[in-house]
Design a protein around this motif. Structure first.
Motif, PDB file in Angstrom:
ATOM      1  N   ALA A 181       0.788  -1.292   0.059  1.00 39.09           N
ATOM      2  CA  ALA A 181       0.032  -0.127  -0.011  1.00 39.09           C
ATOM      3  C   ALA A 181       0.786   1.055  -0.088  1.00 39.09           C
ATOM      4  CB  ALA A 181      -0.869   0.032   1.404  1.00 39.09           C
ATOM      5  N   GLY A 182       2.008   1.072   0.642  1.00 41.77           N
ATOM      6  CA  GLY A 182       3.022   2.125   0.556  1.00 41.77           C
ATOM      7  C   GLY A 182       3.463   2.679  -0.717  1.00 41.77           C
ATOM      8  N   LEU A 183       3.355   1.675  -1.761  1.00 44.63           N
ATOM      9  CA  LEU A 183       3.825   2.207  -2.929  1.00 44.63           C
ATOM     10  C   LEU A 183       2.762   3.222  -3.694  1.00 44.63           C
ATOM     11  CD1 LEU A 183       4.632  -1.527  -4.484  1.00 44.63           C
ATOM     12  CD2 LEU A 183       6.307   0.192  -3.605  1.00 44.63           C
ATOM     13  N   VAL A 184       1.442   3.121  -3.296  1.00 48.95           N
ATOM     14  CA  VAL A 184       0.589   4.192  -3.959  1.00 48.95           C
ATOM     15  C   VAL A 184       0.042   5.114  -2.899  1.00 48.95           C
ATOM     16  CG1 VAL A 184       0.354   2.577  -5.984  1.00 48.95           C
ATOM     17  CG2 VAL A 184      -1.182   2.327  -3.833  1.00 48.95           C
ATOM     18  N   ARG A 185      -0.033   4.986  -1.605  1.00 45.53           N
ATOM     19  CA  ARG A 185      -0.853   5.626  -0.700  1.00 45.53           C
ATOM     20  C   ARG A 185      -2.327   5.770  -1.156  1.00 45.53           C
ATOM     21  NH1 ARG A 185       2.182   8.817   2.874  1.00 45.53           N
ATOM     22  NH2 ARG A 185       0.342   8.797   4.028  1.00 45.53           N
ATOM     23  N   PRO A 186      -3.201   4.969  -1.018  1.00 45.93           N
ATOM     24  CA  PRO A 186      -4.514   4.821  -1.540  1.00 45.93           C
ATOM     25  C   PRO A 186      -5.248   5.749  -1.034  1.00 45.93           C
ATOM     26  CG  PRO A 186      -3.947   2.651  -0.732  1.00 45.93           C
ATOM     27  CD  PRO A 186      -3.003   3.530  -0.387  1.00 45.93           C
ATOM     28  N   ASP A 187      -6.220   6.346  -1.781  1.00 48.80           N
ATOM     29  CA  ASP A 187      -7.336   7.431  -1.261  1.00 48.80           C
ATOM     30  C   ASP A 187      -8.242   6.617  -0.588  1.00 48.80           C
ATOM     31  OD1 ASP A 187      -6.447   9.807  -3.341  1.00 48.80           O
ATOM     32  OD2 ASP A 187      -6.580   7.986  -4.611  1.00 48.80           O
ATOM     33  N   PHE A 188      -8.710   5.446  -0.815  1.00 55.29           N
ATOM     34  CA  PHE A 188      -9.606   4.476  -0.026  1.00 55.29           C
ATOM     35  C   PHE A 188      -8.921   3.319   0.323  1.00 55.29           C
ATOM     36  CE2 PHE A 188     -12.108   7.413  -2.647  1.00 55.29           C
ATOM     37  CZ  PHE A 188     -13.022   7.937  -1.835  1.00 55.29           C
ATOM     38  N   GLY A 189      -9.263   3.078   1.766  1.00 55.84           N
ATOM     39  CA  GLY A 189      -8.677   1.838   2.268  1.00 55.84           C
ATOM     40  C   GLY A 189      -9.721   1.083   2.726  1.00 55.84           C
ATOM     41  N   VAL A 190     -10.053  -0.238   2.051  1.00 52.10           N
ATOM     42  CA  VAL A 190     -11.332  -1.112   2.211  1.00 52.10           C
ATOM     43  C   VAL A 190     -10.891  -2.299   3.263  1.00 52.10           C
ATOM     44  CG1 VAL A 190     -13.303  -2.255   1.323  1.00 52.10           C
ATOM     45  CG2 VAL A 190     -12.573  -0.210   0.430  1.00 52.10           C
ATOM     46  N   VAL A 191     -11.394  -2.343   4.498  1.00 50.79           N
ATOM     47  CA  VAL A 191     -11.147  -3.494   5.311  1.00 50.79           C
ATOM     48  C   VAL A 191     -12.246  -4.209   5.480  1.00 50.79           C
ATOM     49  CG1 VAL A 191      -9.951  -4.358   7.399  1.00 50.79           C
ATOM     50  CG2 VAL A 191      -9.271  -2.117   6.371  1.00 50.79           C
ATOM     51  N   LEU A 192     -12.384  -5.286   5.047  1.00 48.86           N
ATOM     52  CA  LEU A 192     -13.414  -6.473   4.978  1.00 48.86           C
ATOM     53  C   LEU A 192     -13.891  -6.909   6.104  1.00 48.86           C
ATOM     54  CD1 LEU A 192     -12.844  -7.807   1.528  1.00 48.86           C
ATOM     55  CD2 LEU A 192     -14.408  -6.121   2.086  1.00 48.86           C
ATOM     56  N   MET A 193     -12.644  -7.841   6.702  1.00 49.01           N
ATOM     57  CA  MET A 193     -13.190  -8.468   8.000  1.00 49.01           C
ATOM     58  C   MET A 193     -11.521  -9.068   8.634  1.00 49.01           C
ATOM     59  SD  MET A 193     -14.233 -12.357   6.801  1.00 49.01           S
ATOM     60  CE  MET A 193     -14.054 -12.815   8.666  1.00 49.01           C
ATOM     61  N   VAL A 194     -11.599  -9.505   9.759  1.00 50.71           N
ATOM     62  CA  VAL A 194     -10.173  -9.922  10.270  1.00 50.71           C
ATOM     63  C   VAL A 194     -10.760 -11.285  10.841  1.00 50.71           C
ATOM     64  CG1 VAL A 194      -8.620  -9.683  12.186  1.00 50.71           C
ATOM     65  CG2 VAL A 194      -9.306  -7.746  10.915  1.00 50.71           C
ATOM     66  N   GLY A 195     -10.058 -12.377  10.155  1.00 53.78           N
ATOM     67  CA  GLY A 195     -10.434 -13.781  10.553  1.00 53.78           C
ATOM     68  C   GLY A 195      -9.062 -14.644  10.695  1.00 53.78           C
ATOM     69  N   MET A 196      -9.278 -15.942  10.787  1.00 54.22           N
ATOM     70  CA  MET A 196      -8.089 -16.616  10.912  1.00 54.22           C
ATOM     71  C   MET A 196      -7.328 -17.190   9.536  1.00 54.22           C
ATOM     72  SD  MET A 196      -7.818 -17.343  14.142  1.00 54.22           S
ATOM     73  CE  MET A 196      -6.805 -19.051  14.115  1.00 54.22           C
ATOM     74  N   ALA A 197      -7.751 -16.807   8.573  1.00 53.56           N
ATOM     75  CA  ALA A 197      -7.007 -16.814   7.344  1.00 53.56           C
ATOM     76  C   ALA A 197      -5.733 -16.414   7.517  1.00 53.56           C
ATOM     77  CB  ALA A 197      -7.626 -16.120   6.185  1.00 53.56           C
ATOM     78  N   HIS A 198      -4.590 -17.097   7.035  1.00 45.59           N
ATOM     79  CA  HIS A 198      -2.926 -16.973   7.302  1.00 45.59           C
ATOM     80  C   HIS A 198      -2.470 -16.818   8.524  1.00 45.59           C
ATOM     81  CE1 HIS A 198      -3.476 -16.373   2.962  1.00 45.59           C
ATOM     82  NE2 HIS A 198      -4.358 -15.323   3.208  1.00 45.59           N
ATOM     83  N   ALA A 199      -3.360 -17.337   9.471  1.00 42.96           N
ATOM     84  CA  ALA A 199      -3.326 -16.738  11.121  1.00 42.96           C
ATOM     85  C   ALA A 199      -1.802 -17.571  11.296  1.00 42.96           C
ATOM     86  CB  ALA A 199      -4.184 -17.431  11.961  1.00 42.96           C
ATOM     87  N   GLY A 200      -1.253 -18.678  10.791  1.00 47.45           N
ATOM     88  CA  GLY A 200      -0.213 -19.292  10.945  1.00 47.45           C
ATOM     89  C   GLY A 200       1.012 -18.548  10.737  1.00 47.45           C
ATOM     90  N   GLY A 201       1.063 -17.743   9.757  1.00 47.63           N
ATOM     91  CA  GLY A 201       1.871 -16.652   9.182  1.00 47.63           C
ATOM     92  C   GLY A 201       2.162 -15.540  10.169  1.00 47.63           C
ATOM     93  N   PHE A 202       1.050 -15.106  10.881  1.00 45.31           N
ATOM     94  CA  PHE A 202       0.885 -13.848  11.332  1.00 45.31           C
ATOM     95  C   PHE A 202       1.174 -13.935  12.808  1.00 45.31           C
ATOM     96  CE2 PHE A 202      -1.858 -12.227   7.797  1.00 45.31           C
ATOM     97  CZ  PHE A 202      -0.947 -11.365   7.567  1.00 45.31           C
ATOM     98  N   GLY A 203       0.709 -15.282  13.400  1.00 40.90           N
ATOM     99  CA  GLY A 203       0.989 -15.531  14.655  1.00 40.90           C
ATOM    100  C   GLY A 203      -0.308 -15.313  15.646  1.00 40.90           C
ATOM    101  N   GLY A 204      -1.520 -15.335  14.963  1.00 42.88           N
ATOM    102  CA  GLY A 204      -2.840 -15.231  15.813  1.00 42.88           C
ATOM    103  C   GLY A 204      -3.479 -14.045  15.256  1.00 42.88           C
ATOM    104  N   ILE A 205      -4.793 -14.155  15.740  1.00 41.81           N
ATOM    105  CA  ILE A 205      -5.700 -13.259  15.060  1.00 41.81           C
ATOM    106  C   ILE A 205      -5.531 -11.645  15.461  1.00 41.81           C
ATOM    107  CG2 ILE A 205      -7.528 -13.180  16.906  1.00 41.81           C
ATOM    108  CD1 ILE A 205      -9.425 -13.504  14.557  1.00 41.81           C
TER     109      ILE A 205
END
Length: 470
Positions: A181-205
């Motif tokens: 996102a830092g490449l373009v600095r968006p005008d709008f940032g849409v955040v849909l949900m926070v769930g368990m997808a990729h939780a293994g890579g992040f270390g938890g929700i």
């Protein structure tokens, strides 16, 4: 890509320019940019990216034969083409995207939308792009081009006529969304949900929540965060927006949302709801299956209406969308045996939503059949999350549970332990074995969900079943 000289591309990528033939530093390049030599066309730029399985430098000559006029490489290659030697090809791709988007933005009216979330990014991207394409030139990712390579490649497709750039930002680790996102600095940032997808890579929700908030932090001054009011972890990002002096636009099902849905109905041909924006309410009949896609549609409408598109136009255009994307709740088969192929990706949240949709769209006298594979990238949470889905499938009274692949065996065992009876749940090690079973098992009136992560490969099983019962 917009017209840039070889010297300008070299400067943008901090590379060393090696000229070939009649080329000079002032030679202009206007072709597409890609990391796949098979996608080359006359005038293209080939980025030789080293990979896990092979090395892009081995395909420079083939790219030139297909029409490439410039190669961005990490070391000089024996090929008849001008080359820019860089320290890191992937970083060079990102740097070039940053420069191209900045140039277009500086001399036009380009508006940039970034989308992230544990689920729904690609569907929302497609829905928003469908709305905006009637307003002006809209660039959006092909398939799920949302990583360190795909996102810059999408950005590099902008032209001086582009009015909207819709970027999808995925991440497998903290900091990835911030970089993209830092490449373009968006005008709008849409955040849909926070769930368990990729939780293994992040270390938890909690870490996942922090990672998704990186999009809000990357908004340009005066930008707008488009947030899911129904998800408490997303709603908490309003504080991040405030710290960025960004506005917040809410979507959801509650009365406080700026864009809200009521009277949601799920049926075999799609999903319907009433959408309200301010004093305007419209009935939306989506052909996309699943109540969970209502939130994706709301996010698209919230963004589009903030960009000045009327609710009436949003609804009219969304109702022309037949499927969100191939292998995403894609109806196949026939009225006799309906196959729903949703096996491009899977997380605990999307798996649960798909199972609920299967239960909702199956009429009395019809049978529910769930063909389920593994959910990837869950790390230490994989076991308990597969258990939870197996238990949910039984509780939803799915009448036949077909589990495929050793990585999903715990899902099968959990279904059996939850109360499976009379061979309600069966297990197969391979998709071929499952196909042979299903061809003989499925009967008129069956409604079949095929759901797994991409790595499980069940999307091809879904295609085979769809063809067999068409």
């Amino acid at each position: 890509m917009i017209a840039l000289t070889l010297a300008q591309i070299s400067d943008a990528t901090a590379g060393r320019l090696l000229l070939h033939g009649a080329d000079t530093p002032d030679t202009e390049i206007t072709g597409t940019v890609d990391t796949d030599s098979r996608n080359m066309a006359p005038g293209s730029v080939f980025v030789a990216k080293p990979g896990e399985a092979t090395d892009g430098h081995l395909f420079v000559a083939g790219a030139v034969d297909a029409g490439a006029v410039l190669a961005i490489v990490e070391h000089e290659v024996d090929a008849p083409v001008s080359q820019i030697v860089v320290a890191d090809a992937v970083q060079a791709l990102a740097d070039l995207a940053r420069v191209v988007v900045a140039r277009v933005r500086a001399r036009g009216r380009l508006q940039i939308v970034g989308i992230t979330g544990s689920n729904g990014k690609t569907t929302t991207k497609n829905l928003l792009a469908r709305i905006l394409q009637d307003e002006g030139e809209t660039i959006s990712p092909i398939a799920s081009y949302n990583n360190e390579v795909g996102a810059p490649l999408t950005m590099l497709r902008v032209t001086d006529d582009t009015r909207y750039l819709v970027s999808e930002f995925g991440a497998s680790a903290p900091g990835a969304i911030a970089r993209l996102a830092g490449l373009v600095r968006p005008d709008f940032g849409v955040v849909l949900m926070v769930g368990m997808a990729h939780a293994g890579g992040f270390g938890g929700i909690e870490a996942t929540q922090k990672a998704k908030a990186e999009l809000v932090q990357a908004l340009r001054p005066g930008g707008t965060a488009v947030l899911n009011a129904d998800d408490s972890r997303v709603a908490a990002m309003a504080d991040v927006a405030a710290a960025q002096d960004a506005a917040v636009r809410w979507f959801g099902t509650g009365p406080s949302a700026d864009v809200r849905a009521t009277d949601i109905e799920v049926h075999s041909s799609g999903t319907s709801c009433t959408v309200t924006v301010g004093d305007d309410s419209r009935r939306l009949d989506l052909r996309v299956l699943g109540a969970h896609h209502v939130m994706n549609a709301l996010a698209a409408i919230a963004t589009a209406t903030a960009l000045g598109v009327s609710l009436a136009a949003c609804v009219e255009r969304l109702q022309t969308v037949q499927i969100a994307e191939r292998w995403r709740m894609q109806p196949l088969g026939s009225d006799r045996v309906r196959i729903i192929n949703d096996a491009y990706n899977a997380s605990p949240d999307s798996m649960a939503a798909a199972l609920r949709t299967l239960a909702q769209i199956t009429a009395p006298g019809e049978r529910t059949v769930a063909v389920l594979g593994a959910m990837s990238e869950l790390g230490e949470y994989a076991g308990e999350e597969h258990d939870r889905i197996g238990e949910l499938a039984v509780r939803l009274r799915i009448q036949r549970i077909v589990v495929v692949g050793d990585a999903a065996r715990r899902l099968y065992l959990a279904a059996v332990a939850e109360g499976s009876w009379d061979s309600e749940a069966v297990f197969f090690a391979t998709a071929d074995e499952a196909y042979d079973y299903l061809v003989g098992e499925l009967r008129d009136g069956d409604r079949v969900l095929v759901k797994s992560s991409n790595s499980a490969g069940l999307r091809f099983l879904g295609d085979r079943l769809g063809e067999s019962f068409s």
